[in-house]
Write a protein that holds these residues in place. Structure first.
Motif, PDB file in Angstrom:
ATOM      1  N   ASN A 129       0.814  -1.209   0.000  1.00 48.26           N
ATOM      2  CA  ASN A 129       0.000   0.000   0.000  1.00 48.26           C
ATOM      3  C   ASN A 129       0.851   1.263   0.000  1.00 48.26           C
ATOM      4  N   LEU A 130       1.986   1.254   0.693  1.00 45.58           N
ATOM      5  CA  LEU A 130       2.885   2.410   0.660  1.00 45.58           C
ATOM      6  C   LEU A 130       3.431   2.623  -0.750  1.00 45.58           C
ATOM      7  N   ALA A 131       3.799   1.530  -1.411  1.00 44.31           N
ATOM      8  CA  ALA A 131       4.297   1.640  -2.792  1.00 44.31           C
ATOM      9  C   ALA A 131       3.201   2.162  -3.719  1.00 44.31           C
ATOM     10  N   LEU A 132       1.981   1.689  -3.535  1.00 43.09           N
ATOM     11  CA  LEU A 132       0.866   2.175  -4.366  1.00 43.09           C
ATOM     12  C   LEU A 132       0.622   3.663  -4.141  1.00 43.09           C
ATOM     13  N   ALA A 133       0.728   4.104  -2.895  1.00 43.28           N
ATOM     14  CA  ALA A 133       0.514   5.527  -2.589  1.00 43.28           C
ATOM     15  C   ALA A 133       1.553   6.397  -3.278  1.00 43.28           C
ATOM     16  N   VAL A 134       2.812   5.968  -3.247  1.00 41.24           N
ATOM     17  CA  VAL A 134       3.879   6.744  -3.895  1.00 41.24           C
ATOM     18  C   VAL A 134       3.721   6.714  -5.411  1.00 41.24           C
ATOM     19  N   ASP A 135       3.398   5.547  -5.950  1.00 47.25           N
ATOM     20  CA  ASP A 135       3.277   5.400  -7.402  1.00 47.25           C
ATOM     21  C   ASP A 135       2.026   6.072  -7.971  1.00 47.25           C
ATOM     22  N   ALA A 136       1.050   6.379  -7.112  1.00 49.81           N
ATOM     23  CA  ALA A 136      -0.198   6.981  -7.582  1.00 49.81           C
ATOM     24  C   ALA A 136       0.001   8.402  -8.100  1.00 49.81           C
ATOM     25  N   ILE A 137       1.081   9.043  -7.695  1.00 47.73           N
ATOM     26  CA  ILE A 137       1.329  10.415  -8.124  1.00 47.73           C
ATOM     27  C   ILE A 137       2.436  10.395  -9.165  1.00 47.73           C
ATOM     28  N   PRO A 138       2.117  10.722 -10.412  1.00 48.21           N
ATOM     29  CA  PRO A 138       3.136  10.712 -11.475  1.00 48.21           C
ATOM     30  C   PRO A 138       4.279  11.680 -11.162  1.00 48.21           C
ATOM     31  N   ASP A 139       5.485  11.306 -11.534  1.00 45.24           N
ATOM     32  CA  ASP A 139       6.672  12.133 -11.286  1.00 45.24           C
ATOM     33  C   ASP A 139       6.500  13.565 -11.790  1.00 45.24           C
ATOM     34  N   GLU A 140       5.938  13.712 -12.976  1.00 47.31           N
ATOM     35  CA  GLU A 140       5.827  15.041 -13.582  1.00 47.31           C
ATOM     36  C   GLU A 140       4.802  15.938 -12.881  1.00 47.31           C
ATOM     37  N   GLN A 198       7.657   4.897   4.107  1.00 46.79           N
ATOM     38  CA  GLN A 198       8.027   3.742   3.287  1.00 46.79           C
ATOM     39  C   GLN A 198       9.487   3.362   3.504  1.00 46.79           C
ATOM     40  N   ALA A 199      10.379   4.345   3.557  1.00 42.16           N
ATOM     41  CA  ALA A 199      11.806   4.076   3.772  1.00 42.16           C
ATOM     42  C   ALA A 199      12.039   3.487   5.163  1.00 42.16           C
ATOM     43  N   GLY A 200      11.377   4.028   6.174  1.00 40.14           N
ATOM     44  CA  GLY A 200      11.511   3.496   7.537  1.00 40.14           C
ATOM     45  C   GLY A 200      10.980   2.080   7.634  1.00 40.14           C
ATOM     46  N   PHE A 201       9.880   1.838   6.957  1.00 40.00           N
ATOM     47  CA  PHE A 201       9.289   0.498   6.956  1.00 40.00           C
ATOM     48  C   PHE A 201      10.238  -0.497   6.285  1.00 40.00           C
ATOM     49  N   ALA A 202      10.839  -0.092   5.171  1.00 40.30           N
ATOM     50  CA  ALA A 202      11.796  -0.956   4.469  1.00 40.30           C
ATOM     51  C   ALA A 202      13.011  -1.256   5.350  1.00 40.30           C
ATOM     52  N   ARG A 203      13.486  -0.237   6.087  1.00 43.92           N
ATOM     53  CA  ARG A 203      14.618  -0.468   7.007  1.00 43.92           C
ATOM     54  C   ARG A 203      14.238  -1.459   8.100  1.00 43.92           C
ATOM     55  N   SER A 204      13.029  -1.317   8.646  1.00 51.16           N
ATOM     56  CA  SER A 204      12.571  -2.231   9.692  1.00 51.16           C
ATOM     57  C   SER A 204      12.477  -3.659   9.167  1.00 51.16           C
ATOM     58  N   MET A 205      12.006  -3.804   7.953  1.00 55.03           N
ATOM     59  CA  MET A 205      11.922  -5.146   7.368  1.00 55.03           C
ATOM     60  C   MET A 205      13.319  -5.732   7.176  1.00 55.03           C
ATOM     61  N   ALA A 206      14.249  -4.924   6.674  1.00 49.34           N
ATOM     62  CA  ALA A 206      15.620  -5.401   6.467  1.00 49.34           C
ATOM     63  C   ALA A 206      16.274  -5.769   7.800  1.00 49.34           C
ATOM     64  N   ALA A 219      10.268  -9.924 -17.028  1.00 48.47           N
ATOM     65  CA  ALA A 219      10.223  -8.644 -17.725  1.00 48.47           C
ATOM     66  C   ALA A 219       9.494  -7.580 -16.902  1.00 48.47           C
ATOM     67  N   ILE A 220       8.490  -8.000 -16.141  1.00 50.10           N
ATOM     68  CA  ILE A 220       7.672  -7.076 -15.360  1.00 50.10           C
ATOM     69  C   ILE A 220       7.409  -7.694 -13.990  1.00 50.10           C
ATOM     70  N   VAL A 221       7.485  -6.876 -12.946  1.00 50.00           N
ATOM     71  CA  VAL A 221       7.099  -7.323 -11.604  1.00 50.00           C
ATOM     72  C   VAL A 221       5.768  -6.661 -11.276  1.00 50.00           C
ATOM     73  N   VAL A 222       4.730  -7.475 -11.166  1.00 51.30           N
ATOM     74  CA  VAL A 222       3.398  -6.974 -10.822  1.00 51.30           C
ATOM     75  C   VAL A 222       3.340  -6.700  -9.325  1.00 51.30           C
ATOM     76  N   GLN A 223       3.899  -7.614  -8.550  1.00 48.00           N
ATOM     77  CA  GLN A 223       3.929  -7.488  -7.097  1.00 48.00           C
ATOM     78  C   GLN A 223       5.238  -8.108  -6.609  1.00 48.00           C
ATOM     79  N   PRO A 224       6.053  -7.356  -5.866  1.00 53.61           N
ATOM     80  CA  PRO A 224       7.319  -7.929  -5.400  1.00 53.61           C
ATOM     81  C   PRO A 224       7.081  -9.078  -4.437  1.00 53.61           C
ATOM     82  N   GLY A 225       8.048  -9.967  -4.364  1.00 49.21           N
ATOM     83  CA  GLY A 225       7.989 -11.060  -3.413  1.00 49.21           C
ATOM     84  C   GLY A 225       8.823 -10.717  -2.189  1.00 49.21           C
ATOM     85  N   TYR A 226       8.714 -11.552  -1.175  1.00 45.45           N
ATOM     86  CA  TYR A 226       9.482 -11.338   0.049  1.00 45.45           C
ATOM     87  C   TYR A 226       9.954 -12.671   0.597  1.00 45.45           C
ATOM     88  N   ARG A 227      11.121 -12.604   1.258  1.00 39.43           N
ATOM     89  CA  ARG A 227      11.723 -13.795   1.843  1.00 39.43           C
ATOM     90  C   ARG A 227      12.161 -13.443   3.263  1.00 39.43           C
TER      91      ARG A 227
END
Length: 164
Positions: free
Chosen positions: A50-61, A80-88, A124-132
């Motif tokens: 959901n964090l990735a969707l929120a960021v991607d919802a707003i086009p760069d331009e 999103q960055a803090g969440f990614a750090r916590s996961m790592a 070629a395309i990642v629809v949804q990233p995986g996790y391990r």
């Protein structure tokens, strides 16, 4: 004398069995500690999505059009960055396999993608990233796999893990 040799053999076998049970118990305790959060980790993957969707919802331009939108986006990106750090920190690894050979142990093929610059049989395309988590798959990456029009050479197929 014959009885003594048999007793000694039985004693050695019992000691070996006891050692095997001890080692198995240690491995099970280690795995229990390592993977105790598996259920929780699977549940929070939707937060990352959901964090990735929120960021991607707003086009760069369009990100600089409204000041308030920019501030909100920066906040979401910081979360999103803090969440990614916590996961790592907790050994949860994101799998984003664009350009890698398709591996059925790590990826779930959703569709084929014709006419890409990627070799036949690669992601070629990642629809949804995986996790391990450590070495255990929490969720496969959902991907589109390249398929060239001429069938081109496929990368070496990975071995499918059939162990239970």
């Amino acid at each position: 004398r014959q009885m003594c040799i048999r007793d000694r053999d039985q004693l050695l076998r019992a000691m070996a069995e006891t050692e095997n049970i001890r080692k198995r118990g240690e491995r099970q305790i280690e795995d229990a500690h390592k993977f105790a959060v598996t259920g929780f980790a699977r549940e929070i993957l939707s937060v990352a999505d959901n964090l990735a969707l929120a960021v991607d919802a707003i086009p760069d331009e369009r990100r600089d059009e409204h000041e308030l939108l920019g501030v909100l986006l920066e906040g979401v990106m910081a979360v999103q960055a803090g969440f990614a750090r916590s996961m790592a920190t907790n050994n949860i690894e994101r799998l984003d396999p664009v350009g890698e050979p398709f591996d059925p142990n790590l990826h779930e093929a959703m569709f084929e993608v014709p006419g890409t610059e990627h070799p036949n049989g690669t992601v070629a395309i990642v629809v949804q990233p995986g996790y391990r988590l450590h070495d255990r798959l929490l969720r496969p990456a959902r991907v589109g796999v390249a398929k060239s029009a001429d069938g081109g050479p496929a990368p070496e197929a990975p071995k499918v893990d059939t162990t239970v």
